[in-house]
Design a protein around this motif. Structure first.
Motif, short mmCIF file in Angstrom:
data_model
loop_
_atom_site.label_atom_id
_atom_site.label_comp_id
_atom_site.label_asym_id
_atom_site.label_seq_id
_atom_site.Cartn_x
_atom_site.Cartn_y
_atom_site.Cartn_z
N ARG A 32 0.97 -1.55 -0.43
CA ARG A 32 -0.27 0.38 0.11
C ARG A 32 1.07 1.44 0.51
NH1 ARG A 32 -5.19 -0.64 0.03
NH2 ARG A 32 -6.32 -3.09 1.05
N TYR A 33 2.04 1.12 1.10
CA TYR A 33 3.04 2.20 0.61
C TYR A 33 3.43 2.29 0.02
CZ TYR A 33 6.27 5.54 1.49
OH TYR A 33 7.59 6.65 2.22
N TRP A 34 4.07 0.85 -1.10
CA TRP A 34 4.62 1.98 -2.30
C TRP A 34 3.52 2.01 -3.76
CZ3 TRP A 34 9.92 1.23 -3.34
CH2 TRP A 34 10.35 0.56 -4.37
N LEU A 35 2.56 1.91 -3.45
CA LEU A 35 1.53 1.93 -4.65
C LEU A 35 0.83 3.63 -4.20
CD1 LEU A 35 0.47 -1.23 -5.09
CD2 LEU A 35 2.06 -0.41 -6.56
N ALA A 36 1.51 4.05 -3.22
CA ALA A 36 0.26 5.10 -2.90
C ALA A 36 0.60 6.73 -3.92
CB ALA A 36 1.36 6.00 -1.44
N GLY A 37 1.58 6.72 -4.99
CA GLY A 37 2.04 7.72 -5.53
C GLY A 37 0.66 6.86 -6.81
N ASN A 38 0.01 5.73 -6.84
CA ASN A 38 -0.65 5.19 -8.29
C ASN A 38 -1.78 5.60 -7.73
OD1 ASN A 38 2.22 3.95 -8.34
ND2 ASN A 38 1.04 4.11 -10.45
N LEU A 39 -2.94 6.83 -8.52
CA LEU A 39 -4.16 6.70 -7.96
C LEU A 39 -5.30 5.58 -9.26
CD1 LEU A 39 -4.21 10.48 -7.91
CD2 LEU A 39 -3.64 9.00 -6.37
N CYS A 40 -5.84 5.39 -7.93
CA CYS A 40 -6.86 4.63 -9.23
C CYS A 40 -8.24 4.84 -9.01
CB CYS A 40 -7.16 2.72 -8.87
SG CYS A 40 -8.58 2.28 -9.82
N ARG A 41 -9.13 5.26 -10.38
CA ARG A 41 -10.47 6.15 -9.40
C ARG A 41 -11.36 4.88 -10.02
NH1 ARG A 41 -11.62 12.03 -11.74
NH2 ARG A 41 -13.72 11.06 -10.75
N CYS A 42 -11.68 3.22 -10.69
CA CYS A 42 -12.38 2.70 -10.49
C CYS A 42 -12.34 2.14 -9.63
CB CYS A 42 -12.14 1.67 -11.39
SG CYS A 42 -12.35 3.70 -13.28
N THR A 43 -11.20 1.11 -9.36
CA THR A 43 -11.15 -0.40 -8.96
C THR A 43 -10.70 -0.06 -7.41
OG1 THR A 43 -9.77 -1.52 -10.71
CG2 THR A 43 -9.66 -2.84 -8.83
N GLY A 44 -10.27 0.73 -6.53
CA GLY A 44 -9.96 0.58 -5.24
C GLY A 44 -8.69 -0.14 -5.13
N TYR A 45 -8.23 -0.36 -3.64
CA TYR A 45 -6.68 -0.67 -3.99
C TYR A 45 -7.03 -1.99 -3.62
CZ TYR A 45 -5.73 3.72 -5.03
OH TYR A 45 -5.72 4.68 -5.59
N ASP A 46 -8.19 -3.17 -2.81
CA ASP A 46 -8.06 -4.42 -2.43
C ASP A 46 -7.87 -5.44 -3.00
OD1 ASP A 46 -7.77 -5.57 0.49
OD2 ASP A 46 -9.98 -6.82 -1.00
N LYS A 47 -8.28 -5.17 -4.30
CA LYS A 47 -7.65 -5.98 -5.35
C LYS A 47 -7.12 -5.89 -5.67
CE LYS A 47 -12.75 -6.88 -6.72
NZ LYS A 47 -13.31 -6.49 -7.70
N ILE A 48 -6.21 -4.70 -5.90
CA ILE A 48 -4.67 -4.46 -6.25
C ILE A 48 -3.61 -5.20 -5.70
CG2 ILE A 48 -3.35 -2.86 -6.84
CD1 ILE A 48 -5.68 -1.22 -7.77
N VAL A 49 -3.39 -4.87 -4.36
CA VAL A 49 -2.68 -5.07 -3.31
C VAL A 49 -2.77 -6.75 -3.37
CG1 VAL A 49 -2.38 -5.21 -0.78
CG2 VAL A 49 -3.49 -2.94 -2.28
#
Length: 159
Positions: A128-145
């Protein structure tokens, strides 16, 4: 204004291109080298859509001048897959439905790959910290993480 001759390595291949002194690396990748996987989101380094690795360092290509690539190695999202074989990150993003519109996905994949190269066994907080600079407006971040952590496990041979 005269163009600057740039020789670099992009995704493992030697390339040459002419850059206007004001061209960003993003402009050169897309317009000179036809590598359109890298996206322009904000143009100010705030969204991460244009993330690439420059000599192994994660950068926003909208903030780097094309001429600065002289003699450097660049990895874009196109460099993740090996021919027809998807990179584990790409497969896990599909398996975990970690993408929707796909605009942010190339930058997130490049950032996640940079993380896993540096830390092949990150915690959820580290992802989560590492990807904080990448914004996603559609998916949210849980699935990405989850996809990044699963890809890390596969790359480590833990699956």
């Amino acid at each position: 204004m005269s163009k600057i001759h740039v020789t670099a390595t992009v995704n493992g291949d030697a390339v040459e291109f002419l850059a206007d002194p004001r061209d960003t690396l993003l402009d050169c990748l897309r317009d000179q080298l036809d590598l359109t996987g890298t996206k322009e989101g904000c143009g100010t380094g705030d969204c991460g859509a244009c993330s690439v690795q420059l000599d192994g360092v994660l950068v926003c290509s909208c903030l780097v001048l094309g001429a600065e690539a002289q003699g450097k190695s660049i990895q874009t999202v196109e460099g993740l897959s090996n021919g027809n074989d998807l990179h584990p990150l790409q497969r896990k993003f599909i398996e975990h439905a970690a993408l929707q519109c796909g605009f942010c996905t190339p930058g997130i994949l490049v950032a996640a790959n940079a993380l896993l190269q540096q830390n092949p066994d990150p915690t959820e907080s580290e992802v989560r910290y590492w990807l904080a600079g990448n914004l996603c407006r559609c998916t949210g971040y849980d699935k990405i993480v989850r996809a990044v952590m699963d890809a890390g496990a596969e790359l480590r041979g833990a699956n």
